[in-house]
Design a protein around this motif. Structure first.
Motif, PDB file in Angstrom:
ATOM      1  N   ILE A  75       3.697   5.192  -3.086  1.00  0.00           N
ATOM      2  CA  ILE A  75       4.723   4.149  -3.115  1.00  0.00           C
ATOM      3  C   ILE A  75       4.075   2.899  -3.703  1.00  0.00           C
ATOM      4  CG2 ILE A  75       6.360   2.781  -1.769  1.00  0.00           C
ATOM      5  CD1 ILE A  75       6.962   5.697  -1.378  1.00  0.00           C
ATOM      6  N   PRO A  76       4.415   2.510  -4.920  1.00  0.00           N
ATOM      7  CA  PRO A  76       3.787   1.322  -5.505  1.00  0.00           C
ATOM      8  C   PRO A  76       4.261   0.033  -4.839  1.00  0.00           C
ATOM      9  CG  PRO A  76       5.406   2.245  -7.025  1.00  0.00           C
ATOM     10  CD  PRO A  76       5.356   3.152  -5.828  1.00  0.00           C
ATOM     11  N   ILE A  77       3.324  -0.810  -4.476  1.00  0.00           N
ATOM     12  CA  ILE A  77       3.622  -2.072  -3.808  1.00  0.00           C
ATOM     13  C   ILE A  77       3.530  -3.244  -4.789  1.00  0.00           C
ATOM     14  CG2 ILE A  77       2.933  -3.632  -1.925  1.00  0.00           C
ATOM     15  CD1 ILE A  77       4.123  -0.812  -1.118  1.00  0.00           C
ATOM     16  N   ALA A  78       2.634  -3.170  -5.742  1.00  0.00           N
ATOM     17  CA  ALA A  78       2.394  -4.286  -6.667  1.00  0.00           C
ATOM     18  C   ALA A  78       3.669  -4.837  -7.316  1.00  0.00           C
ATOM     19  CB  ALA A  78       1.374  -3.890  -7.729  1.00  0.00           C
ATOM     20  N   PRO A  79       4.602  -3.991  -7.765  1.00  0.00           N
ATOM     21  CA  PRO A  79       5.803  -4.560  -8.398  1.00  0.00           C
ATOM     22  C   PRO A  79       6.688  -5.350  -7.431  1.00  0.00           C
ATOM     23  CG  PRO A  79       5.594  -2.203  -8.897  1.00  0.00           C
ATOM     24  CD  PRO A  79       4.570  -2.536  -7.862  1.00  0.00           C
ATOM     25  N   HIS A  80       6.476  -5.184  -6.140  1.00  0.00           N
ATOM     26  CA  HIS A  80       7.308  -5.822  -5.118  1.00  0.00           C
ATOM     27  C   HIS A  80       6.571  -6.900  -4.328  1.00  0.00           C
ATOM     28  CE1 HIS A  80      10.015  -2.515  -5.954  1.00  0.00           C
ATOM     29  NE2 HIS A  80       8.993  -1.703  -5.783  1.00  0.00           N
ATOM     30  N   ARG A  81       5.280  -7.061  -4.610  1.00  0.00           N
ATOM     31  CA  ARG A  81       4.424  -7.951  -3.819  1.00  0.00           C
ATOM     32  C   ARG A  81       4.992  -9.367  -3.681  1.00  0.00           C
ATOM     33  NH1 ARG A  81      -0.721  -6.654  -3.470  1.00  0.00           N
ATOM     34  NH2 ARG A  81      -0.679  -5.793  -5.569  1.00  0.00           N
ATOM     35  N   GLN A  82       5.367  -9.978  -4.789  1.00  0.00           N
ATOM     36  CA  GLN A  82       5.842 -11.363  -4.718  1.00  0.00           C
ATOM     37  C   GLN A  82       7.154 -11.463  -3.937  1.00  0.00           C
ATOM     38  OE1 GLN A  82       4.156 -14.225  -5.518  1.00  0.00           O
ATOM     39  NE2 GLN A  82       5.827 -15.058  -4.295  1.00  0.00           N
ATOM     40  N   GLY A 109      -2.187  10.597   2.807  1.00  0.00           N
ATOM     41  CA  GLY A 109      -2.635  11.181   1.542  1.00  0.00           C
ATOM     42  C   GLY A 109      -1.820  12.381   1.120  1.00  0.00           C
ATOM     43  N   ALA A 110      -1.283  13.105   2.092  1.00  0.00           N
ATOM     44  CA  ALA A 110      -0.438  14.265   1.795  1.00  0.00           C
ATOM     45  C   ALA A 110       0.981  13.860   1.440  1.00  0.00           C
ATOM     46  CB  ALA A 110      -0.431  15.213   2.995  1.00  0.00           C
ATOM     47  N   GLY A 111       1.255  12.543   1.469  1.00  0.00           N
ATOM     48  CA  GLY A 111       2.596  12.065   1.134  1.00  0.00           C
ATOM     49  C   GLY A 111       3.594  12.229   2.256  1.00  0.00           C
ATOM     50  N   GLU A 112       3.102  12.478   3.474  1.00  0.00           N
ATOM     51  CA  GLU A 112       3.985  12.689   4.619  1.00  0.00           C
ATOM     52  C   GLU A 112       4.325  11.405   5.354  1.00  0.00           C
ATOM     53  OE1 GLU A 112       1.917  15.456   7.080  1.00  0.00           O
ATOM     54  OE2 GLU A 112       1.922  17.017   5.539  1.00  0.00           O
TER      55      GLU A 112
END
Length: 165
Positions: A110-117, A148-151
């Motif tokens: 789940i990418p966080i960087a695009p939502h950080r601000q 890590g398993a995406g669970e």
């Protein structure tokens, strides 16, 4: 001794949820995934839950489970940022102000960087503190464990409070 008379204090919060619930996934009141969701009683905003527990711990006001029990049907779908707002008000009533917040989200995909601000802005509004007093970071477990398993996904938070002047 009241919490306000004890000088600066630090609180730690942690939360984790399974990634098997209905979308969307919210972190810090911001939708970070429209294809993932978590199993939870409330809206499942585990970042808000970790911060809530950290504020409560720093202020010596108990824990999130005591104030907002997961078995309370009235909390089904509850807005976690609302709960955080209530706890921030409790800290003010105790004579303490939130000085700094540091949050780390632990997620494999789940990418966080695009939502950080956006997350920082929402947290600043909710806690009534400046954006410069908030740090939001992310990391992975390099494929290890349930995250890590995406669970699942987790968040940790550290909050510093100090007596209100």
């Amino acid at each position: 001794m009241s919490p306000a008379s004890s000088g600066p204090r630090v609180g730690f919060g942690f939360d984790a949820h399974r990634l098997d619930g209905p979308p969307p996934l919210k972190l810090g009141g911001v939708v970070v995934s429209k294809s993932h969701g978590v199993s939870a009683t409330s809206d499942g905003d585990l970042l808000a839950h970790a911060v809530t527990d950290a504020v409560l711990g720093a202020c010596g006001l108990g824990d999130i489970g005591s104030l907002f029990p997961s078995d309370d049907p009235a909390l089904a779908g509850a807005d976690s940022m609302d709960m955080l707002r209530q706890v921030a008000a409790m800290s003010e009533e105790a004579g303490l102000r939130i000085a700094h917040l540091d949050v780390t989200v632990v997620a494999e995909s789940i990418p966080i960087a695009p939502h950080r601000q956006d997350i920082i802005t929402r947290l600043a509004q909710t806690l009534a503190i400046g954006e410069g007093a908030i740090s939001v970071k992310a990391t992975t477990t390099d494929g290890l464990g349930f995250i890590g398993a995406g669970e699942g996904i987790a968040a940790v938070a550290v909050v510093t409070v100090e007596p209100a002047s």
